[in-house]
Every structure is written in C-alpha cells, then in structure tokens.
Design a protein around this motif. Structure first.
Motif, PDB file in Angstrom:
ATOM      1  N   ARG A 158       0.563  -1.592  -0.264  1.00 24.28           N
ATOM      2  CA  ARG A 158      -0.068  -0.157   0.150  1.00 24.28           C
ATOM      3  C   ARG A 158       0.429   1.237  -0.296  1.00 24.28           C
ATOM      4  O   ARG A 158       2.507   1.258   0.829  1.00 24.28           O
ATOM      5  CB  ARG A 158      -0.942  -0.160   0.907  1.00 24.28           C
ATOM      6  CG  ARG A 158      -1.575   1.150   1.493  1.00 24.28           C
ATOM      7  CD  ARG A 158      -2.968   1.124   2.184  1.00 24.28           C
ATOM      8  NE  ARG A 158      -3.701  -0.366   2.613  1.00 24.28           N
ATOM      9  CZ  ARG A 158      -4.182   0.354   3.841  1.00 24.28           C
ATOM     10  NH1 ARG A 158      -4.682   0.788   4.305  1.00 24.28           N
ATOM     11  NH2 ARG A 158      -5.464  -1.501   4.289  1.00 24.28           N
ATOM     12  N   TYR A 272       2.336  -6.463   3.743  1.00 17.86           N
ATOM     13  CA  TYR A 272       1.915  -6.614   4.705  1.00 17.86           C
ATOM     14  C   TYR A 272       1.573  -8.209   4.382  1.00 17.86           C
ATOM     15  O   TYR A 272       1.431  -7.784   3.330  1.00 17.86           O
ATOM     16  CB  TYR A 272       0.853  -6.410   5.933  1.00 17.86           C
ATOM     17  CG  TYR A 272      -0.368  -5.554   4.881  1.00 17.86           C
ATOM     18  CD1 TYR A 272      -1.564  -6.316   4.933  1.00 17.86           C
ATOM     19  CD2 TYR A 272       0.205  -4.293   4.933  1.00 17.86           C
ATOM     20  CE1 TYR A 272      -2.177  -5.439   4.004  1.00 17.86           C
ATOM     21  CE2 TYR A 272      -1.259  -3.628   3.973  1.00 17.86           C
ATOM     22  CZ  TYR A 272      -2.818  -4.196   3.458  1.00 17.86           C
ATOM     23  OH  TYR A 272      -3.197  -3.529   2.920  1.00 17.86           O
ATOM     24  N   ASP A 276      -3.017 -11.291   6.721  1.00 20.92           N
ATOM     25  CA  ASP A 276      -2.764 -11.369   8.097  1.00 20.92           C
ATOM     26  C   ASP A 276      -3.934 -10.774   7.857  1.00 20.92           C
ATOM     27  O   ASP A 276      -4.682  -9.355   7.472  1.00 20.92           O
ATOM     28  CB  ASP A 276      -1.285 -10.430   8.386  1.00 20.92           C
ATOM     29  CG  ASP A 276      -1.534 -10.465   9.570  1.00 20.92           C
ATOM     30  OD1 ASP A 276      -2.694 -10.084  10.801  1.00 20.92           O
ATOM     31  OD2 ASP A 276      -0.970  -9.750  10.351  1.00 20.92           O
ATOM     32  N   ALA A 277      -5.227 -11.308   9.589  1.00 19.17           N
ATOM     33  CA  ALA A 277      -6.364 -10.655   8.980  1.00 19.17           C
ATOM     34  C   ALA A 277      -5.942  -9.268  10.893  1.00 19.17           C
ATOM     35  O   ALA A 277      -7.320  -9.396  10.862  1.00 19.17           O
ATOM     36  CB  ALA A 277      -7.192 -10.966   8.803  1.00 19.17           C
ATOM     37  N   SER A 278      -5.470  -9.060  11.743  1.00 16.99           N
ATOM     38  CA  SER A 278      -5.092  -9.565  13.107  1.00 16.99           C
ATOM     39  C   SER A 278      -5.637  -8.389  12.888  1.00 16.99           C
ATOM     40  O   SER A 278      -5.584  -6.173  12.135  1.00 16.99           O
ATOM     41  CB  SER A 278      -3.739  -9.152  13.974  1.00 16.99           C
ATOM     42  OG  SER A 278      -2.992  -8.140  13.152  1.00 16.99           O
ATOM     43  N   PRO A 279      -6.365  -7.516  14.141  1.00 11.29           N
ATOM     44  CA  PRO A 279      -7.164  -5.953  14.158  1.00 11.29           C
ATOM     45  C   PRO A 279      -5.676  -5.338  15.058  1.00 11.29           C
ATOM     46  O   PRO A 279      -5.774  -4.035  14.390  1.00 11.29           O
ATOM     47  CB  PRO A 279      -7.797  -6.724  15.127  1.00 11.29           C
ATOM     48  CG  PRO A 279      -8.534  -7.369  16.108  1.00 11.29           C
ATOM     49  CD  PRO A 279      -7.315  -8.564  15.758  1.00 11.29           C
ATOM     50  N   LEU A 281      -2.892  -5.335  13.364  1.00  9.10           N
ATOM     51  CA  LEU A 281      -2.632  -4.439  12.081  1.00  9.10           C
ATOM     52  C   LEU A 281      -3.040  -3.120  11.213  1.00  9.10           C
ATOM     53  O   LEU A 281      -2.970  -2.488  10.663  1.00  9.10           O
ATOM     54  CB  LEU A 281      -1.782  -5.821  11.352  1.00  9.10           C
ATOM     55  CG  LEU A 281      -2.064  -5.677   9.615  1.00  9.10           C
ATOM     56  CD1 LEU A 281      -0.456  -4.962   9.452  1.00  9.10           C
ATOM     57  CD2 LEU A 281      -1.975  -7.325   8.706  1.00  9.10           C
ATOM     58  N   GLU A 282      -4.542  -3.970  11.353  1.00 16.59           N
ATOM     59  CA  GLU A 282      -5.447  -3.002  10.691  1.00 16.59           C
ATOM     60  C   GLU A 282      -5.325  -1.712  11.611  1.00 16.59           C
ATOM     61  O   GLU A 282      -5.334  -0.882  10.406  1.00 16.59           O
ATOM     62  CB  GLU A 282      -6.907  -4.053  11.064  1.00 16.59           C
ATOM     63  CG  GLU A 282      -8.113  -2.479  10.230  1.00 16.59           C
ATOM     64  CD  GLU A 282      -7.276  -2.209   8.756  1.00 16.59           C
ATOM     65  OE1 GLU A 282      -7.741  -1.251   8.083  1.00 16.59           O
ATOM     66  OE2 GLU A 282      -7.064  -3.553   7.929  1.00 16.59           O
ATOM     67  N   ARG A 283      -5.276  -2.039  13.177  1.00 18.35           N
ATOM     68  CA  ARG A 283      -4.932  -0.469  13.813  1.00 18.35           C
ATOM     69  C   ARG A 283      -3.477  -0.266  13.537  1.00 18.35           C
ATOM     70  O   ARG A 283      -3.963   1.583  12.500  1.00 18.35           O
ATOM     71  CB  ARG A 283      -4.569  -0.537  15.102  1.00 18.35           C
ATOM     72  CG  ARG A 283      -4.975   0.824  16.293  1.00 18.35           C
ATOM     73  CD  ARG A 283      -5.305   0.123  17.254  1.00 18.35           C
ATOM     74  NE  ARG A 283      -4.473   1.146  18.324  1.00 18.35           N
ATOM     75  CZ  ARG A 283      -5.021   0.931  19.847  1.00 18.35           C
ATOM     76  NH1 ARG A 283      -5.857  -0.381  20.494  1.00 18.35           N
ATOM     77  NH2 ARG A 283      -5.600   2.373  20.289  1.00 18.35           N
ATOM     78  N   LEU A 285      -1.894   0.146  10.084  1.00 14.85           N
ATOM     79  CA  LEU A 285      -2.082   0.393   9.199  1.00 14.85           C
ATOM     80  C   LEU A 285      -3.116   1.745   8.794  1.00 14.85           C
ATOM     81  O   LEU A 285      -3.064   2.916   7.746  1.00 14.85           O
ATOM     82  CB  LEU A 285      -2.697  -0.398   8.628  1.00 14.85           C
ATOM     83  CG  LEU A 285      -2.288  -1.571   7.952  1.00 14.85           C
ATOM     84  CD1 LEU A 285      -3.285  -2.896   7.182  1.00 14.85           C
ATOM     85  CD2 LEU A 285      -1.068  -1.304   6.565  1.00 14.85           C
ATOM     86  N   SER A 286      -4.294   1.935   9.515  1.00 16.31           N
ATOM     87  CA  SER A 286      -5.017   2.776   9.711  1.00 16.31           C
ATOM     88  C   SER A 286      -4.690   4.270  10.426  1.00 16.31           C
ATOM     89  O   SER A 286      -4.259   5.700  10.346  1.00 16.31           O
ATOM     90  CB  SER A 286      -6.420   3.114  10.821  1.00 16.31           C
ATOM     91  OG  SER A 286      -6.809   2.276  10.030  1.00 16.31           O
ATOM     92  N   THR A 289      -1.571   5.195   7.760  1.00 21.40           N
ATOM     93  CA  THR A 289      -2.028   6.515   6.543  1.00 21.40           C
ATOM     94  C   THR A 289      -2.099   7.509   7.172  1.00 21.40           C
ATOM     95  O   THR A 289      -2.303   8.642   6.080  1.00 21.40           O
ATOM     96  CB  THR A 289      -3.807   5.390   5.848  1.00 21.40           C
ATOM     97  OG1 THR A 289      -3.223   4.185   5.766  1.00 21.40           O
ATOM     98  CG2 THR A 289      -4.161   6.396   4.976  1.00 21.40           C
TER      99      THR A 289
END
Length: 306
Positions: A158, A272, A276-279, A281-283, A285-286, A289
């Motif tokens: 990304r 990544y 990998d769908a870990s919360p 990681l999403e945090r 990435l957000s 960004t």
C-alpha cells in the motif's frame, strides 16, 4: 546438524579439553568424543587438531566457534523473548523499516503503536525493502515500511504517500544558492549513491529516475546509510538525492535544492502478509495512513535549503 552439536563443540573449544568439556556438560567423555567426530564427518571438515599433548582448533574450527557464538546469543534472545511473551500473554508485532523513513512520520507511528495496547509488544528491525518481504513471509515481522515497489503474491503493498526528492549539495557549492535545479544540471555532478546494498533498493530507484530522463550518473562513492551519504556530500565528494524529510537532520554544511522534475519523488510503502487479518495490523495501517497524509500535507512547509 542439531543444536546439541554446536553446544558440544563450543564446550570442547572453550575448555580446550574433552575431559573438562565433558565435566562441564555433565556427560561422559567417550560419548562426547563420538558426537564431535560425527559433527566433523557431517560437516566434512576437521575442527580440532588432536595431539597427545594438546587439543587445538583448526582454521575451520576457529571460524565455526566465532560464528556459532553469534548464533547462540541470538537464539538465547529469541528464547527469552518467547518466554517473556508466553508468561505475560503479550503478542509480538514486528516492524521492519527503511532508515530514511525515520525522518518522516514513522517515529510517531512507532511511538503511538508502542503505547496502543499493553498486550502487544512492538519490535523494530532496520532493513531495506527486499529483506522486509522475506521477513514478512517468514513471520519475523508483521509490517514493512519501505520505498520501492516489489511484487510478491504473498504480500500486500500500500502506497501511503509520495515524498519529493531533493538534491543535497555542499553549502559552498554553486548549486546551493539555487531554489531549483534541473535534472540535466544535477547529472553533471559527481554523485554519492546510497544505500550500497542489498539491491534492489532506493539507489536503484534514483538511478532509474535519471535514466528515464536520459542521463547517466558519475557515481564516485557509495554509502550504506543516508546520514553517511550526507556527510560525504558535506565533505565535498559530490552531490546526492535525498527525500525531502531528510532536511530535518538540519545539517548546517549541506543545502537542499528542489529538483525541477515532477517524476523525482519517492513513495513510502507499507507491506504486510495478505492472510494477516489481525486487529492490531489494521490499527497500525489506519494510523500509518493518517500520519502519512499529515506529513504529505506539511511537505510544502519544509524549508528548501539549510
């Protein structure tokens, strides 16, 4: 080869005696001697010179002792980290980063992530983009922050932002008094390239930009680190191309000049694992960004010389 072979070898090498090594390992001498013989046969080299009076390491043995100590120290660190995480039920989240990104939003990202969740321990590793991909697939890191696009079916990429590139020149250089410099003029100067290795890396990106503009560089020196490259520029060896955020180093003996070409930018990319769908990681990435967007909006406020 098994880990016990290394442990046995190190004991014999450090004690200089099978008898003392066997006592240290709490085992009988004959089995220890057999294990070392098997180890040598497996490696296909002799590790010890055996005489009636002394036991000495061969050149191969000395090399193995030195290198195996590094391995066992690292193994102990890994095991200790594993125990720590297991005992506290904390999760490990590894971040690999390209050093040049530390002059932008990345330090703030790391600071916030380290305090985001008491059950997550954030680990850091300095590495260029290609090693990041291998580390991601091996599970050694969970997020990579780099500057070059490399395709891999197992990795999601990304682009967070594109950062302007600037010419770093000695303060006494004629280019230092300009607000902008053309690619053609910059290509006439002796060039300090970084990083030197491993390739491909940011250096290849810069060389590709000059090639696309129809110019070849006269590279007089390569450096592995951004700060080293800028130090060599200050010493008068040549000029270099650096991300705009590198101005935050605030070197008083180097000027930064905008390059008069829209193509001279460098992306900042996060990588990544696709599965990998870990919360957390999403945090991450957000947050990355949002911070990158803030940096991109503030690039225009950076000084263009200094």
């Amino acid at each position: 080869m098994q880990l016990r072979h290394l442990r046995y070898f190190q004991a014999v090498a450090e004690e200089g005696s099978f008898t003392r090594a066997a006592a240290r390992l709490h085992m009988a001498q004959p089995p220890l001697s057999r294990q070392i013989r098997q180890f040598e046969e497996e490696l296909g080299v002799q590790l010890f010179e055996r005489t009636t009076r002394a036991l000495r390491l061969t050149d191969a043995g000395r090399f193995l002792l030195e290198q195996s100590r590094l391995l066992t120290v690292r193994l102990e660190e890994v095991l200790e980290g594993t125990r720590r995480l297991g005992q506290t039920q904390r999760r490990w989240f590894g971040i690999g980063f390209v050093p040049s990104t530390l002059y932008g939003f990345v330090p703030e990202l790391i600071r916030r992530l380290r305090g985001a969740d008491p059950l997550v321990e954030v680990g850091l590793a300095e590495m260029t983009t290609l090693p990041q991909l291998e580390a991601l697939k091996a599970g050694r890191i969970d997020l990579g922050i780099g500057r070059i696009l490399l395709d891999d079916p197992a990795i999601e990429r990304r682009v967070l932002m594109t950062e302007p590139l600037m010419a770093a020149v000695p303060l006494s250089h004629p280019l230092a008094g300009l607000t902008r410099v053309s690619v053609e003029r910059l290509a006439q100067e002796p060039f300090v390239l970084y990083p030197a290795r491993p390739r491909p890396n940011f250096a290849d990106h810069v060389l590709g930009l000059f090639r696309a503009a129809g110019h070849a560089l006269q590279v007089v020196q390569e450096a592995n680190e951004l700060q080293t490259a800028i130090g060599l520029v200050a010493a008068g060896l040549g000029v270099s191309v650096v991300p705009a955020s590198a101005q935050r180093l605030q070197r008083q003996d180097v000027a930064h000049v905008r390059i008069d070409a829209d193509a001279f930018v460098s992306p900042v990319i996060v990588s990544y694992r696709k599965d990998d769908a870990s919360p957390f990681l999403e945090r991450a990435l957000s947050l990355a960004t949002a911070l990158a967007r803030g940096q991109a909006g503030g690039e225009g406020r950076l000084p263009f010389s200094g």
